[in-house]
Design a protein around this motif. Structure first.
Motif, PDB file in Angstrom:
ATOM      1  N   VAL A   1       0.537  -0.700  -0.118  1.00 23.17           N
ATOM      2  CA  VAL A   1       0.067   0.235  -0.173  1.00 23.17           C
ATOM      3  C   VAL A   1       0.569   1.616  -0.180  1.00 23.17           C
TER       4      VAL A   1
ATOM      5  N   VAL B   1      -8.319   2.047   2.498  1.00 24.40           N
ATOM      6  CA  VAL B   1      -8.979   1.335   2.070  1.00 24.40           C
ATOM      7  C   VAL B   1      -9.029  -0.151   3.380  1.00 24.40           C
TER       8      VAL B   1
ATOM      9  N   ASP C   1      -6.111   4.620   6.133  1.00 19.09           N
ATOM     10  CA  ASP C   1      -6.842   5.431   5.376  1.00 19.09           C
ATOM     11  C   ASP C   1      -6.252   6.996   4.771  1.00 19.09           C
TER      12      ASP C   1
ATOM     13  N   THR D   1      -8.775  -1.453   8.699  1.00 18.48           N
ATOM     14  CA  THR D   1      -9.076  -0.566   7.574  1.00 18.48           C
ATOM     15  C   THR D   1      -7.853   0.893   7.457  1.00 18.48           C
TER      16      THR D   1
ATOM     17  N   ILE E   1     -11.743  -6.898   0.441  1.00 21.12           N
ATOM     18  CA  ILE E   1     -11.606  -5.495  -0.257  1.00 21.12           C
ATOM     19  C   ILE E   1     -11.241  -4.310  -0.856  1.00 21.12           C
ATOM     20  N   GLN E   2     -11.517  -2.951   0.025  1.00 18.48           N
ATOM     21  CA  GLN E   2     -12.196  -2.440  -1.220  1.00 18.48           C
ATOM     22  C   GLN E   2     -11.323  -0.825  -0.819  1.00 18.48           C
ATOM     23  N   VAL E   3     -11.080  -0.744  -2.047  1.00 16.67           N
ATOM     24  CA  VAL E   3     -10.265   0.862  -2.208  1.00 16.67           C
ATOM     25  C   VAL E   3     -11.582   1.933  -2.727  1.00 16.67           C
TER      26      VAL E   3
ATOM     27  N   ILE F   1      -3.098  -1.518  -5.236  1.00 20.18           N
ATOM     28  CA  ILE F   1      -3.256  -2.417  -4.033  1.00 20.18           C
ATOM     29  C   ILE F   1      -3.978  -4.100  -4.164  1.00 20.18           C
ATOM     30  N   LEU F   2      -5.038  -3.707  -4.674  1.00 16.99           N
ATOM     31  CA  LEU F   2      -5.545  -4.936  -5.203  1.00 16.99           C
ATOM     32  C   LEU F   2      -4.790  -6.217  -5.567  1.00 16.99           C
TER      33      LEU F   2
ATOM     34  N   GLY G   1     -10.840  -3.670   4.323  1.00 19.41           N
ATOM     35  CA  GLY G   1     -10.750  -5.311   4.068  1.00 19.41           C
ATOM     36  C   GLY G   1     -11.606  -5.540   5.374  1.00 19.41           C
TER      37      GLY G   1
ATOM     38  N   ALA H   1      -5.197   2.050  -6.753  1.00 18.16           N
ATOM     39  CA  ALA H   1      -6.235   1.598  -6.490  1.00 18.16           C
ATOM     40  C   ALA H   1      -5.751  -0.295  -7.116  1.00 18.16           C
TER      41      ALA H   1
ATOM     42  N   TYR I   1     -14.995   3.683  -6.369  1.00 19.48           N
ATOM     43  CA  TYR I   1     -14.744   2.489  -5.199  1.00 19.48           C
ATOM     44  C   TYR I   1     -14.540   1.929  -6.565  1.00 19.48           C
TER      45      TYR I   1
END
Length: 155
Positions: free
Chosen positions: A36, A63, A57, A55, A131-133, A148-149, A65, A145, A117
């Motif tokens: 990250v 991000v 931030d 999280t 996993i949300q970015v 990261i994913l 999870g 993003a 998102y």
């Protein structure tokens, strides 16, 4: 000499602007590890993020999870993806297969501001992970993003 020093400083400033100042760091949570941006700070203990497993931030992106104990309910990543689609009322074709994870992208207005998102769904071996970015549309870096994913690994 003064002119040389001024020119050298100007070139250094341009080089810094072109290469960027940010680096990356490894983040680990349970059996998940990912790369990250180093400006992300762990905000997992903040009350507003208590529903997430972790999280990270910043003012640019966040991000989130979530580790999901659904192995008994979903035999594989495709079955888990279908559960997520149903639970969130997404279109049937909302997720696309990215090889080792399923990806969904969307934009949503939050308090009058648009946010982008990206969601990655993973089979972490003993559990599934979401996993949300996300971040404000005007600051969101899609390539960052995706990086990261793509970096998510499980041990």
């Amino acid at each position: 000499m003064k002119r040389f020093l001024t020119l050298t400083l100007a070139l250094l400033m341009v080089a810094v602007l072109l290469t960027g100042c940010g680096g990356t760091k490894e983040y680990t949570c349970q059996n998940l590890t990912m790369t990250v941006p180093d400006f992300l700070e762990d905000a997992s203990d903040e009350p507003e993020f208590s529903k997430f497993t972790f999280t990270l931030d910043s003012s640019k992106i966040a991000v989130f999870g979530t580790r999901e104990e659904l192995k008994a309910n979903a035999a594989d990543l495709d079955a888990y993806t279908k559960l997520v689609i149903i639970a969130n009322d997404y279109a049937e074709d909302a997720f696309k297969n990215e090889g080792n994870y399923m990806l969904h992208e969307y934009t949503k207005a939050v308090d009058g501001e648009d946010y982008n998102y990206m969601i990655g769904l993973y089979d972490g071996g003993d559990a599934y992970w979401m996993i949300q970015v996300g971040g404000p549309t005007d600051k969101f870096d899609r390539d960052q993003a995706i990086d990261i994913l793509n970096s998510v690994k499980f041990s």
